[in-house]
Design an enzyme around this catalytic site. Structure first.
Site, PDB file in Angstrom:
ATOM      1  N   GLY A  68     -32.401   7.299 -51.219  1.00 46.71           N
ATOM      2  CA  GLY A  68     -33.024   7.728 -52.048  1.00 46.71           C
ATOM      3  C   GLY A  68     -34.019   8.763 -52.249  1.00 46.71           C
ATOM      4  O   GLY A  68     -34.887   9.455 -53.093  1.00 46.71           O
ATOM      5  N   CYS A  72     -23.001   3.809 -56.233  1.00 45.33           N
ATOM      6  CA  CYS A  72     -24.261   3.784 -55.266  1.00 45.33           C
ATOM      7  C   CYS A  72     -25.454   4.333 -56.974  1.00 45.33           C
ATOM      8  O   CYS A  72     -25.109   5.181 -57.084  1.00 45.33           O
ATOM      9  CB  CYS A  72     -24.419   4.503 -54.348  1.00 45.33           C
ATOM     10  SG  CYS A  72     -26.074   5.378 -53.458  1.00 45.33           S
ATOM     11  N   CYS A  75     -30.690  -0.767 -58.692  1.00 48.02           N
ATOM     12  CA  CYS A  75     -29.861  -0.742 -57.110  1.00 48.02           C
ATOM     13  C   CYS A  75     -29.042  -1.745 -56.773  1.00 48.02           C
ATOM     14  O   CYS A  75     -29.964  -2.850 -57.186  1.00 48.02           O
ATOM     15  CB  CYS A  75     -31.262  -0.077 -55.966  1.00 48.02           C
ATOM     16  SG  CYS A  75     -31.016  -0.531 -54.833  1.00 48.02           S
TER      17      CYS A  75
END
Length: 298
Positions: free
Chosen positions: A70, A100, A219
């Site tokens: 991230g 992802c 996410c």
């Protein structure tokens, strides 16, 4: 990085191949679907895909040794993601899914436009952002949508851009949730100590617009927070997770691309690999995938 046919793989146990020549003949024909994530979260997407398409073979790769992605730069995430995609290609994968959001936001387009045409023209790499953006407008009546994600995903503005392509009338409000992934990966997300951070980020999002009636969990870790989110967010808000959306998109994609679909193995096998410690991966991964795993080292 050791090719998977030299290590533990369930194919060997299931078929009892008598000679090494037969092993290599079968392996040359093997083309599983690759599922990639920076760590564990992509297992929630993988679970939905495998449930929708159980007949196919799959290899999951988690880059746990270098996660979380991230807060890394675009260049670093592109480099890491490409390395993992190429590893999956080396295992015979014709199709790789970036399960992802950060990799999809920061690496997918470059890989599709720069690397595939030159080095892998017959391979395909897909992400999780576009399938979600294509349908999200059907889940809102007010036209106000919230997106909750990591800093990397939110700062990339990928959801704003992609949703605008398909639903330009929809207003998108984003909220970073930097504490959620650490809480989940430390298995603290359902404890009372997590309530402050879950409430905090939800309140910050709703404060941006009282008309938000759809919240996307951008996410793949966040579905594990669903029990608490349902208690915190108002009942009129649709809470979307990506697994089922991506799985349905996969069904549609394979139906439209027989040149890829016909190459894929259909023996229902699932293999799991990590760049980190397999024992540590297995202990945590079962929380996300819903069953005990036995992974190998990348």
């Amino acid at each position: 990085m050791v090719p998977f046919f030299f290590g533990h793989h369930p194919t060997f146990q299931q078929h009892n191949f008598p000679t090494i020549n037969n092993i290599f003949t079968v392996m040359q024909k093997c083309s599983p679907i690759g599922i990639f994530d920076s760590g564990y979260g992509g297992l929630t997407v993988f679970r939905s895909i495998a449930d929708q398409l159980p007949e196919y073979s799959y290899i999951y790769l988690g880059d746990n040794a270098r996660s979380p992605y991230g807060d890394h730069s675009f260049d670093t995430i592109y480099k890491y993601t490409l390395e993992c995609v190429e590893w999956l290609f080396a295992q015979g994968c014709e199709l790789v899914i970036l399960a992802c959001n950060t990799a999809s936001a920061k690496a997918l387009r470059t890989i599709q436009q720069k690397d595939l045409p030159v080095k892998y023209p017959d391979r395909r790499v897909l992400g999780v952002i576009r399938p979600t953006a294509e349908v999200i407008g059907s889940f809102t009546s007010s036209g106000h949508v919230g997106v909750m994600g990591t800093r990397g995903t939110v700062n990339s503005q990928s959801y704003l851009l992609e949703i605008n392509k398909f639903f330009p009338e929809v207003k998108v409000y984003q909220q970073t949730c930097p504490m959620w992934v650490p809480l989940i990966e430390n298995n603290e997300h359902l404890q009372s100590g997590a309530d402050f951070f879950i409430n905090e980020y939800c309140n910050r999002l709703i404060e941006q617009s009282a008309e938000i009636d759809c919240v996307l969990l951008a996410c793949t870790h966040y579905p594990l927070l669903m029990p608490k989110l349902k208690m915190i967010l108002p009942d009129y808000i649709n809470i979307l997770t990506q697994g089922e959306i991506v799985a349905k998109s996969m069904v549609d994609y394979l139906g439209r691309h027989p040149e890829i679909e016909t190459k894929l193995s259909k023996d229902g096998l699932k293999s799991f690999y990590t760049s980190g410690d397999p024992l540590a991966f297995d202990a945590q991964a079962s929380i996300f995938f819903g069953e005990e795993l036995n992974s190998g080292k990348m």
